[in-house]
Write an enzyme that holds these catalytic residues in place. Structure first.
Site, short mmCIF file in Angstrom:
data_model
loop_
_atom_site.label_atom_id
_atom_site.label_comp_id
_atom_site.label_asym_id
_atom_site.label_seq_id
_atom_site.Cartn_x
_atom_site.Cartn_y
_atom_site.Cartn_z
N ASP A 136 0.85 -1.19 0.00
CA ASP A 136 0.00 0.00 0.00
C ASP A 136 0.89 1.24 0.00
O ASP A 136 2.05 1.20 0.43
CB ASP A 136 -0.93 0.00 1.22
CG ASP A 136 -2.19 0.83 1.00
OD1 ASP A 136 -3.29 0.24 0.95
OD2 ASP A 136 -2.08 2.07 0.87
N ASP A 193 3.92 1.63 -4.30
CA ASP A 193 3.01 2.27 -5.25
C ASP A 193 2.92 1.32 -6.43
O ASP A 193 3.93 1.05 -7.09
CB ASP A 193 3.59 3.63 -5.67
CG ASP A 193 2.67 4.38 -6.62
OD1 ASP A 193 1.81 3.73 -7.27
OD2 ASP A 193 2.82 5.61 -6.73
N VAL A 194 1.71 0.82 -6.71
CA VAL A 194 1.59 -0.20 -7.77
C VAL A 194 1.85 0.37 -9.16
O VAL A 194 1.91 -0.38 -10.13
CB VAL A 194 0.23 -0.94 -7.72
CG1 VAL A 194 0.08 -1.72 -6.44
CG2 VAL A 194 -0.94 0.01 -7.97
N ASN A 222 -6.13 -5.43 -5.39
CA ASN A 222 -7.28 -4.67 -4.89
C ASN A 222 -7.07 -3.15 -4.91
O ASN A 222 -8.05 -2.40 -4.89
CB ASN A 222 -7.58 -5.16 -3.47
CG ASN A 222 -8.56 -4.28 -2.74
OD1 ASN A 222 -9.76 -4.34 -2.97
ND2 ASN A 222 -8.04 -3.41 -1.87
N TYR A 243 -13.71 5.68 -14.42
CA TYR A 243 -13.65 4.59 -13.44
C TYR A 243 -14.27 3.32 -14.02
O TYR A 243 -13.72 2.22 -13.89
CB TYR A 243 -14.38 5.03 -12.16
CG TYR A 243 -14.40 3.97 -11.09
CD1 TYR A 243 -13.22 3.55 -10.48
CD2 TYR A 243 -15.60 3.39 -10.67
CE1 TYR A 243 -13.23 2.57 -9.50
CE2 TYR A 243 -15.62 2.41 -9.69
CZ TYR A 243 -14.43 2.01 -9.11
OH TYR A 243 -14.45 1.04 -8.14
N LYS A 302 -12.61 -0.46 -14.73
CA LYS A 302 -13.10 -1.73 -14.15
C LYS A 302 -13.57 -2.69 -15.24
O LYS A 302 -13.47 -3.91 -15.08
CB LYS A 302 -14.21 -1.45 -13.12
CG LYS A 302 -13.68 -0.74 -11.87
CD LYS A 302 -12.62 -1.56 -11.13
CE LYS A 302 -12.13 -0.88 -9.87
NZ LYS A 302 -11.13 -1.67 -9.13
N THR A 344 -16.78 1.83 2.93
CA THR A 344 -15.35 1.94 3.22
C THR A 344 -14.99 3.43 3.25
O THR A 344 -15.82 4.28 2.89
CB THR A 344 -14.51 1.27 2.11
OG1 THR A 344 -14.60 2.09 0.92
CG2 THR A 344 -14.97 -0.14 1.78
P1 NAD Z 1 -10.10 2.55 0.04
O1 NAD Z 1 -9.83 3.91 -0.52
O2 NAD Z 1 -10.65 2.39 1.40
O3 NAD Z 1 -8.78 1.67 -0.08
C1 NAD Z 1 -7.97 1.70 -1.21
C2 NAD Z 1 -6.53 1.41 -0.81
O4 NAD Z 1 -5.73 1.38 -2.00
C3 NAD Z 1 -5.94 2.51 0.11
O5 NAD Z 1 -5.33 1.92 1.24
C4 NAD Z 1 -4.92 3.19 -0.79
O6 NAD Z 1 -3.79 3.71 -0.08
C5 NAD Z 1 -4.52 2.06 -1.72
N1 NAD Z 1 -3.93 2.56 -2.97
C6 NAD Z 1 -4.42 3.53 -3.79
N2 NAD Z 1 -3.57 3.76 -4.80
C7 NAD Z 1 -2.52 2.91 -4.62
C8 NAD Z 1 -1.31 2.69 -5.31
N3 NAD Z 1 -0.98 3.41 -6.41
N4 NAD Z 1 -0.46 1.74 -4.87
C9 NAD Z 1 -0.76 1.03 -3.75
N5 NAD Z 1 -1.88 1.21 -3.02
C10 NAD Z 1 -2.75 2.15 -3.46
O7 NAD Z 1 -11.07 1.89 -1.05
P2 NAD Z 1 -11.98 0.56 -1.04
O8 NAD Z 1 -13.38 0.99 -1.08
O9 NAD Z 1 -11.53 -0.40 -0.01
O10 NAD Z 1 -11.63 0.04 -2.51
C11 NAD Z 1 -10.79 -1.08 -2.75
C12 NAD Z 1 -11.07 -1.58 -4.14
O11 NAD Z 1 -12.46 -1.89 -4.27
C13 NAD Z 1 -10.75 -0.59 -5.27
O12 NAD Z 1 -10.16 -1.29 -6.35
C14 NAD Z 1 -12.12 -0.08 -5.67
O13 NAD Z 1 -12.15 0.32 -7.04
C15 NAD Z 1 -12.97 -1.31 -5.45
N6 NAD Z 1 -14.39 -1.05 -5.27
C16 NAD Z 1 -14.83 -0.29 -4.22
C17 NAD Z 1 -16.20 -0.07 -4.09
C18 NAD Z 1 -16.76 0.74 -2.94
O14 NAD Z 1 -17.95 1.10 -3.02
N7 NAD Z 1 -16.01 1.04 -1.89
C19 NAD Z 1 -17.10 -0.60 -5.01
C20 NAD Z 1 -16.60 -1.37 -6.06
C21 NAD Z 1 -15.24 -1.60 -6.18
#
Ligand code: NAD
Length: 252
Positions: free
Chosen positions: A37, A53-54, A80, A145, A149, A180
């Protein structure tokens, strides 16, 4: 339950939300877990945090190497990490398009690329990508976005085909609106945050958001050696949002 006993997992974006819930669940079910992360702070004891950083291939490569050095193997990758974007097709600059695709899509490619040599040696190898129902459902003001996806969905199927004969299963999970910090950030833009949250809840067929733990449960299902025949699938965790067509509630 210890279906992950003896296995080693990487969870990207594992310091928050869905990723954190997944890292905790896999760890409780017996896996050694490394979180990649941007800010791997405040992780529970027993989970290894690595600042990655991915979008940086060298960082991903050395973090995967660090996992192998520490644990000696790699069995599960949960791709993720993701970021959002708002706007119609005119709403995002080229730089933002490239940035979001870089994190949400190419980030998964980088982690998989460096993980594959190690996954090939695992008897229980699995990759789970975090997709979203916006890959199939048109949602307003989410062009970039959604495109990212949609690419994750296609990437998942193509990877599943390439690696199934090597014994590496690739699947994805498709959350609906999940409670979240991501949603908190999005709701914080509203004039009335409480009303906006109530409206979002009311929009769900179940009247409430999906929880991070519920998505983590689905990711663990896809990643588990118990699911050894589940390959190239998408598992929706969306309160029925995408598949159901409910009649409006009866008027009192
Ligand atoms: P979140 O923002 O709580 O967590 C995302 C995490 O990714 C954070 O800890 C952030 O630091 C990390 N991150 C971001 N960019 C990064 C990078 N370049 N390198 C490494 N780490 C990085 O979000 P979440 O809601 O837990 O989302 C997680 C995944 O679920 C995402 O892929 C998001 O697209 C997907 N998603 C979320 C939802 C929702 O409603 N929350 C719905 C569908 C899909």
């Amino acid at each position: 339950m210890t279906d992950f006993g003896g296995l080693v997992a990487i969870v990207t974006g594992g310091a928050s939300g869905i990723g954190l819930a997944t890292a905790e669940l896999l760890n409780r079910r017996g896996a050694e877990v490394a979180v990649f992360d941007l800010k791997p702070d405040g992780l529970p004891d027993g989970i290894l945090g690595i600042e990655v950083d991915v979008t940086d291939d060298a960082q991903v490569e050395s973090a995967v190497a660090a996992v192998i050095e520490r644990f000696g193997r790699l069995d599960v990758v949960v791709n993720n990490a993701g970021i959002g974007a708002v706007g119609d097709v005119t709403g995002n600059s080229d730089d933002e398009w490239l940035r979001v695709m870089d994190v949400n899509v190419v980030g998964m490619v980088r982690v998989a690329r460096h993980a594959l040599p190690h996954l090939r040696r695992s008897p229980a190898a699995a990759i789970v990508n975090t997709c979203s129902i916006v890959a199939w459902a048109g949602v307003e003001q989410r062009v970039l976005y959604s495109a990212s996806k949609g690419a994750v969905y296609a990437l998942t199927l193509a990877m599943a085909a390439d690696h199934v004969r090597e014994g590496i299963r690739v699947n994805c999970v498709a959350p609906g609106s999940a409670d979240t910090p991501w949603i908190d950030r999005s709701l914080s833009q509203a004039a009335d945050v409480t009303a906006a949250r109530a409206a979002l809840n009311a929009f769900q067929p179940t009247g409430r958001l999906v929880s991070a733990d519920e998505v983590a449960g689905a990711i663990a299902y896809l990643a588990s050696p118990l699911s050894s025949a589940t390959v190239g699938t998408v598992l929706a965790v969306d309160n029925g949002m995408h598949g159901l067509r409910l009649r409006p509630p009866a008027q009192p």
